[in-house]
Structure formats: C-alpha cells, structure tokens
Motif scaffolding. Structure first.
Motif, PDB file in Angstrom:
ATOM      1  N   ILE A   1      91.261 -31.460 -35.414  1.00  0.00           N
ATOM      2  CA  ILE A   1      90.007 -30.700 -35.371  1.00  0.00           C
ATOM      3  C   ILE A   1      89.377 -30.842 -33.993  1.00  0.00           C
ATOM      4  O   ILE A   1      89.059 -31.955 -33.554  1.00  0.00           O
ATOM      5  N   ALA A   2      89.218 -29.714 -33.331  1.00  0.00           N
ATOM      6  CA  ALA A   2      88.614 -29.738 -31.994  1.00  0.00           C
ATOM      7  C   ALA A   2      87.109 -29.547 -32.090  1.00  0.00           C
ATOM      8  O   ALA A   2      86.589 -29.028 -33.087  1.00  0.00           O
ATOM      9  N   LEU A   3      86.416 -29.963 -31.044  1.00  0.00           N
ATOM     10  CA  LEU A   3      84.961 -29.804 -30.979  1.00  0.00           C
ATOM     11  C   LEU A   3      84.599 -29.020 -29.725  1.00  0.00           C
ATOM     12  O   LEU A   3      84.966 -29.411 -28.615  1.00  0.00           O
ATOM     13  N   ILE A   4      83.905 -27.919 -29.920  1.00  0.00           N
ATOM     14  CA  ILE A   4      83.324 -27.225 -28.765  1.00  0.00           C
ATOM     15  C   ILE A   4      81.858 -27.601 -28.728  1.00  0.00           C
ATOM     16  O   ILE A   4      81.059 -27.134 -29.540  1.00  0.00           O
ATOM     17  N   ASN A   5      81.529 -28.469 -27.812  1.00  0.00           N
ATOM     18  CA  ASN A   5      80.167 -28.999 -27.732  1.00  0.00           C
ATOM     19  C   ASN A   5      79.476 -28.409 -26.512  1.00  0.00           C
ATOM     20  O   ASN A   5      80.123 -27.900 -25.598  1.00  0.00           O
ATOM     21  N   SER A   6      78.155 -28.485 -26.505  1.00  0.00           N
ATOM     22  CA  SER A   6      77.458 -28.070 -25.289  1.00  0.00           C
ATOM     23  C   SER A   6      77.262 -29.311 -24.422  1.00  0.00           C
ATOM     24  O   SER A   6      77.765 -30.383 -24.720  1.00  0.00           O
ATOM     25  N   ASP A   7      76.531 -29.144 -23.367  1.00  0.00           N
ATOM     26  CA  ASP A   7      76.297 -30.230 -22.424  1.00  0.00           C
ATOM     27  C   ASP A   7      75.624 -31.406 -23.126  1.00  0.00           C
ATOM     28  O   ASP A   7      74.623 -31.237 -23.808  1.00  0.00           O
ATOM     29  N   GLU A   8      76.166 -32.601 -22.937  1.00  0.00           N
ATOM     30  CA  GLU A   8      75.615 -33.750 -23.655  1.00  0.00           C
ATOM     31  C   GLU A   8      74.342 -34.293 -23.032  1.00  0.00           C
ATOM     32  O   GLU A   8      73.837 -35.338 -23.442  1.00  0.00           O
ATOM     33  N   LYS A   9      73.800 -33.568 -22.081  1.00  0.00           N
ATOM     34  CA  LYS A   9      72.455 -33.924 -21.626  1.00  0.00           C
ATOM     35  C   LYS A   9      71.442 -33.575 -22.721  1.00  0.00           C
ATOM     36  O   LYS A   9      70.322 -34.075 -22.726  1.00  0.00           O
ATOM     37  N   PHE A  10      71.851 -32.710 -23.654  1.00  0.00           N
ATOM     38  CA  PHE A  10      70.969 -32.382 -24.772  1.00  0.00           C
ATOM     39  C   PHE A  10      71.178 -33.372 -25.910  1.00  0.00           C
ATOM     40  O   PHE A  10      72.314 -33.686 -26.278  1.00  0.00           O
ATOM     41  N   LEU A  11      70.093 -33.814 -26.449  1.00  0.00           N
ATOM     42  CA  LEU A  11      70.152 -34.795 -27.535  1.00  0.00           C
ATOM     43  C   LEU A  11      70.978 -34.287 -28.707  1.00  0.00           C
ATOM     44  O   LEU A  11      71.826 -34.991 -29.256  1.00  0.00           O
ATOM     45  N   TYR A  12      70.743 -33.024 -29.103  1.00  0.00           N
ATOM     46  CA  TYR A  12      71.454 -32.517 -30.285  1.00  0.00           C
ATOM     47  C   TYR A  12      72.957 -32.530 -30.052  1.00  0.00           C
ATOM     48  O   TYR A  12      73.744 -32.747 -30.978  1.00  0.00           O
TER      49      TYR A  12
END
Lengths: 329, 329
Positions: free
Chosen positions: A178-189
């Motif tokens: 299972i892959a994860l497309i995440n946004s920039d981890e500067k964001f808490l969420y």
DNA sequence: ATGAAAGCGCTAACAC
DNA sequence: GTGTTAGCGCTTTCAT
C-alpha cells in the motif's frame, strides 16, 4: 436614506425613543411605538449599521480565512459557518489569502480596525506567529488546521485515526503493498496521516517501505498525476494507494488509467475529504468523509461564544470511511 | 487598542494632526509627522475603520452575490474581482444566497445600511425587481448574468455566439446528430445558448430535432447523468452532445461510460465554462472558456467607477473554444 | 414612559 | 503648519 433623527421628527418623539423601538426595548408605550413604526415605514428607514457598530464597538462580521475558495473541501465548511453565523445575527467575510502574507495582513488589520469581531482560520499556511499575536487580544478559532500544542482553540478531526482507518480498509481487502501519496510534512495533518498509515501497516505486520511514500508539494490534480507516475515506475508496484486528498487521488486515477491499468482491479485507490467530485469520477472514489458542515457550524459557534467572552474547549469530530467503486473489486 | 485621541496625547499634538498623518495630508511638518509616527508605533495603533467609515459614509466593502461558492465556475471570477478590489483599497464580501430570498434580503439591507458601498450580482435567480429597486439608489453591476433590456450595467460574454462556435466545432468534425443538454430556459443564458445551437444547425442545413434538446432543472452532475440517460434511450442516438455547463457534461460523460460507450469514439462531448475539473476527467473535456478572471476584474472596475459616480457602459468579453480529448477522434 | 445629552473614533472646515 | 470643533448615526445613562 433617512436617519434616526428624521424618523424621530416625523414621529414627534426623541431619537432615544426611536432607538428603543428599534431595539425592542420594553419601556415604550404601544401608542408611541405605533407612531414610530409608522414613521419608519413612511420614510423607508433602515438603521445604519455603521452608527450602531461604532457605538457598540462591534461589527457582527466574522472573518473566515482560507487559502483558496476554489478548493471544494472548504465549500461545505463555509456553508456550516454561514448557517450558524446568520442564525446568530452575524455575517461572514470570506477571505482568500492565496497564502499571500500581504493579503493576510489586510484581514488581520480588519480585526484590529474593529471591522470584524473575530476570525476563523482554515489556512494551513497561515502565519502562526501573527495569528497567536492576534489571539492575545481578539477572538480566534482554528478550523480543521491547528497548531500542535498551541493555545488557539480549534475544531478538527482525528487525522491519524482517519488515515489508520483508510489503510486498514485496504488491508482488509487483502492488500499488502500500500503506497501513500502524502502532502508536504510541514503540515501537521500530513504528519498525522502518515503516522496513521504507518500504525495500520505495523499492526498487521507489514514493513514500512519508504519508496512507497511520496510527498507532493501541493494538493493539486497535477501533483497526484506526478506522484502516481513515480509510483508506477517502481520495480514492485503497489496494489493499493492511499492519497491524503481527493484531488490527489483523482490525479492518481487519471495516471493509472493513462498507463493502461484499471481501478480497482489492478490498483485500489482511497482519497480523503469526500469532495463532491469524488462521486463523479469513473470509478467513483472511496474516501474519508469529514463532517464538514458540522465542523463549520462548530467553528462558528466556538467563535461566537468566544466573542461573548466564554471559555472555549477544543473539539474533535468523527470521520467516516465512504466505500465506493475504487476499492470494490 | 488605542484610539486617535491617545495617539494625539502621546505625540503632544491634536487629533487633527494625527488624522492628517494617517491620511498623508501634505501640510504636516516632517518633525511633527515623525513624532506622530513614533506615537503610533509605540501604542501599536490601528485606525478604526468604523469611525472613519461613519464619518466618510463609506465602508470600502463590495458585496458579491452568488448562488453558491461550491460552483467552481465562480472561483476565478471572484479572484478577478478580489484582485481589482484590493488594488483599489476595497474588500469584498462574498454572499452565498443559495437562491434563498431571505438571505438575499440580508445582503440588500447591508447596502442600505451603508455596510457596503456597492454590489456585484452573479446570481441568475436573483430577485430582479428588488435588484432594480436597489439600483435606483446604489451602485449595482451584474456579472455574467443580466436582464435582457434591463437598466443595470453588466459584463458578460456573447452566449449565443459561444454556443454557435461549440456546435460548429462539432459539425466540422462531421457530426450531424448533435444533442443539446440545456438548463432551464427561464435563464437568459439558456435561451441564448439554445439560439446559438439552432443557428449553427440551420446554417449547415441540419433540421432541429426537439427530441435532441433536453432541459435540466439545475446544473448539477446528477442532472447531466439523467439527461444523458434519456438521450441514450432515443431510437436515433446522437453522435455528439453539447452541454451548457461542464458539470452537466461530466455527468453525461459518466452515463456514457456506464452504458459501455466511449467518448469521443461513440459520442463526442462539449461542455461550457472550462472549470478546473474539466481537465481532470478521462477523457479531458472540450469546452468553451469564458475569460472569468477578466470578467471579475471588469465587474469590479465597473462597480468602483460607478461608486465614484461615473457613467457605466455594458461590456461583452470574448470566449474561446478549448479543444481537448472529448472531441478528438 | 420619554427626553436631553454624552460619546463611540474619525475627518474636515475653519481659525490662527 | 497646527489646533479647535462640529458632526457622521446610533445607544445609553441620567433626569424627569
């Protein structure tokens, strides 16, 4: 447009009495009240908010700070805010910052200028230092986005738990890669959702493979396309993808289709936010739903209470996994 | 928060002098100006718009009336309005009416209450009688939507010509059986686009077949699905469809796919508005682009000029046919 | 029950 | 070049 003076004159009373009628003050005789009401109708009079606000030093306007109104995620929240605001005799001022500090400043000044009574921030890129500074003197609420360990009251969902549920759903369907497309981890969420993703994998004994985690710069469609392109180039292709926003997931969907693969047969797909368009894609998108309307209502209620000087507690709302075609084999 | 009085006291000058400094009035000596500026900084003073507005009887707030912010068509227009407004030192108040007359009233009253200086209406369902009434006393502009033969100045595109170009594009591709998914013809733009559709057909000698014209109640995705379902049930199936909004077209696309047919091979598809999602569908959607940003800028400029007492002319902007996959064999 | 008057924060006309 | 003051439209004591 007539003013209170003219109404008073026409009704043969003092301005104070007209004001009493306007504010439904009890101590006005029915007879006088009638005279005043007639004069108001005759002159087509509408009280000036400007005068009233100056005197009461309130504007009954709530500021809503958001990065962009074209992001459909915010639409329902705003609807909720507006519903609650209007029923409490407030109006809302929608402020698009485009994450531009200058614009942000304009709106912060409106609060200081008494042009608005309080502010709800939904901007993940907001200048937290300035917001905290503002909070020292004025009512401020954060909605959806917030500062970990911060002082400003917020309403949000449990992002970690939501991501955990999304990934668990995929695991239950038999997916191991299972892959994860995440946004920039500067964001808490983004950090929280990643933690949830990892917790689900660990719980079921799957390793965490860094090559399966892709970070995008923004949350745009094109970011999703690009992320998926990278993931499809991996030697070991993921059989499922969890994207932290529907827009990213829709981009990923486009890229999967373009590469000749099919959703959900070849790759299952889960998004986040349940934006209206997530139901219009082919296949429709499995997603995590936040109670956006309720979140808006709650934020507005918190802000109004705060304006009235009450003490405000943080609120965590529930989420829901919406299972649709993109994960239904 | 300090007021002008305290600044004056701290600087050892009169409030008038402080006001002069605030408004960049030339007749202040550099030395005095410096004293005042220092006091302003020391006290962290921000002028109250409320006092200023009451005095000047202006609010520097522009109202923007729209049926729903979740309709992506409006996003870019609003951006344009906001850009122009801010650069002229105005702010905008976004007013979602949900086509609800009560809400409309609230906002109309804000104008009468001097809480806003003018209004831009983009709501096709606006109460024209009330809007005309408002226009007698206050600055009003209509954007995109307008009243045929009305008195309120507007900025829009040539809807008839745009529809004509859309259909002509399909004809040039060899289509003869072209269906129209139109919205309710109580809206002027719907009547105009139908006329354009018919003009194109007539020009190329094709008959106008009423069974090929479907009217939806709203502009929602589900309306497009339903419309397409009906069109697919016809004995003679259209080989191309022109929908008067992208959202309708996306619904139609979904239904075409669901029925096992393909776009553009079996049915070509043209939408209207170039909303951002029109580029995210599979296939991407051929559509008519309105210069939305420019339209917003223009509307704001017209309104501000109108507030300054200038005479305003109607403006018609250009459109463009955006050819994408849904019409590319 | 009602009126007179002060004052919210600011700008501008007028005086000096 | 700067100060004094009236007044924008309203609410709210304080009298009566």
């Amino acid at each position: 447009m007539a003013n209170i003076q003219q109404v008073a004159q026409k009704a043969g009373v003092s301005v104070a009495t007209v004001s009493r009628v306007l504010n439904n003050n009890a101590t006005v005789s029915p007879h006088t009240r009638l005279k005043v009401e007639t004069a108001i109708k005759d002159l087509n009079y509408e009280p000036s908010m400007l005068g009233r606000n100056l005197r009461n030093s309130e504007s009954r306007l709530l500021l809503v700070l958001l990065p962009s109104i074209s992001n459909p995620f915010y639409s329902e929240i705003i609807n909720g805010i507006q519903t609650t605001a209007i029923s409490n005799n407030y109006n809302i001022l929608l402020c698009e910052t485009d994450s531009n500090p200058d614009r942000e400043n304009i709106y912060f000044n409106m609060i200081k200028n008494k042009l608005a009574d309080g502010i709800i921030s939904m901007d993940p890129a907001v200048n937290m230092q300035k917001l905290n500074e503002l909070y020292e003197q004025y009512p401020v609420i954060q909605c959806s986005e917030y500062e970990e360990g911060g002082v400003i009251p917020y309403v949000t969902i449990d992002n970690e738990q939501a991501a955990y549920h999304a990934v668990k759903h995929l695991v239950k369907l038999g997916h191991e890669n299972i892959a994860l497309i995440n946004s920039d981890e500067k964001f808490l969420y983004a950090r929280q959702r990643r933690t949830g993703y990892e917790r689900a994998l660990q719980e079921f004994g799957f390793p965490i493979d860094e090559t399966f985690i892709y970070h995008t710069q923004e949350l745009k469609f094109s970011d999703g396309v690009q992320a998926m392109r990278k993931l499809l180039q991996l030697d070991r292709r993921p059989s499922a993808v969890f994207a932290v926003s529907d827009t990213l997931a829709i981009g990923a969907l486009k890229e999967i289709n373009a590469s000749g693969l099919h959703v959900p047969e070849d790759i299952a797909l889960v998004g986040f936010d349940k934006i209206s368009f997530s139901n219009m894609t082919n296949p429709t998108l499995t997603t995590i739903s936040q109670p956006m309307h309720e979140m808006g209502c709650t934020a507005a209620r918190m802000l109004i209470n705060s304006i009235h000087g009450e003490k405000i507690e943080n609120i965590i709302l529930d989420h829901e996994v919406i299972i649709r075609e993109s994960t239904m084999g």
